[in-house]
Scaffold this active site. Structure first.
Site, PDB file in Angstrom:
ATOM      1  CB  SER A 199     -46.873  13.287  61.914  1.00 32.73           C
ATOM      2  OG  SER A 199     -48.022  13.750  61.233  1.00 32.73           O
TER       3      SER A 199
ATOM      4  CE1 TYR B 123     -50.018  10.667  65.488  1.00 34.52           C
ATOM      5  CE2 TYR B 123     -50.164  12.653  64.158  1.00 34.52           C
ATOM      6  CZ  TYR B 123     -49.779  11.340  64.305  1.00 34.52           C
ATOM      7  OH  TYR B 123     -49.146  10.696  63.264  1.00 34.52           O
TER       8      TYR B 123
END
Length: 260
Positions: free
Chosen positions: A142, A155
């Site tokens: 990401s 995350y």
């Protein structure tokens, strides 16, 4: 076709980014495994992709946090098709909260799916790739593999960790032609992102529209979401680039939100 007869395992691919990657691979002639917790959805997706061709797909139930399930799944693929050429470790979820309110159980769940899943699938696939002297391992990172945002401690930690894992796999696998890379998308409008919009609005005390315009797209050059097709094109690049020239790299796909 760039992936004719290549055997590709894509985790978490019954929907979203994973499904777009599977679709792209099948369109390039690959034999694709839709590995997902939801077997019925995986089989339905595989049926549709096979009908579209020219490659083919099968559905496979896989819990990426279970070593037994991962090993059994990869073994089944090798039994059916004889090899593994590409692994896309894509399975993931999102849980947002402030650190002081972040449940330890949620922290462990996030790291298990994103990091343990990447490790276990890699561990299961690498011996087959080394034996055949080639393969590509692609991790779904990401922008948060490089950047941080509030409310996403687990995350961000997990996505940063994938960079380290990819680099080690690249170093260890290089002599046998096994490459490892990380795709780092910006915000992609999937159900996972849609779920975050009201959650972040509540936690940050702003409107959902502000979450989209300021938090998610404020740093882009054109106020546009990254698309699943954008990500699938990069997944095709890494899968089809069969030398070590690009191994150990991450590629950000974010409409300029983060620039390396």
């Amino acid at each position: 076709m760039k992936l004719r007869d290549k055997v590709c395992i894509v985790t978490g691919s019954a929907s979203g980014i994973g499904l777009a990657i599977a679709k792209k691979y099948v369109s390039e002639g690959a034999k694709v495994v839709i590995a997902d917790l939801k077997l019925e959805a995986a089989e339905a997706a595989a049926k549709d992709l096979t009908a579209a061709g020219p490659g083919e797909a099968i559905g496979l139930a896989m819990d990426v946090t279970s070593e037994e399930a991962v090993n059994a799944g990869v073994a089944a693929v090798v039994t059916k098709w004889g090899r593994v050429d590409v692994l896309v470790s894509n399975a993931g979820i999102q849980i947002v909260n402030k650190i002081e309110d972040y449940a330890f159980s949620d922290w462990k769940k996030m790291l298990a799916i994103h990091l343990d899943g990447a490790f276990l699938t890699t561990k299961a696939c690498v011996p087959h790739m080394k034996a055949q002297k080639g393969g590509a391992i692609i991790y779904m990172g990401s922008v948060h593999s490089h950047e941080a945002s509030p409310l996403k401690s687990a995350y961000v930690t997990a996505k940063h960790g994938l960079l380290g894992l990819a680099r080690v796999v690249a170093k260890e696998g290089g002599p046998d032609g096994v490459r490892a890379n990380v795709i780092c998308p910006g915000f992609v409008r999937t159900p996972l992102v849609d779920k975050q919009i009201p959650e972040q609005a509540k936690e940050l005390g702003i409107s959902e529209d502000e979450v989209i315009k300021k938090v998610m797209l404020g740093g882009t050059v054109d106020a546009q979401f990254t698309t699943v097709d954008d990500v699938a094109e990069v997944a095709l690049l890494f899968a089809g680039f069969e030398t070590n020239a690009l191994t150990g790299q991450s590629l950000v796909v974010s409409h300029g939100w983060y620039m390396q």
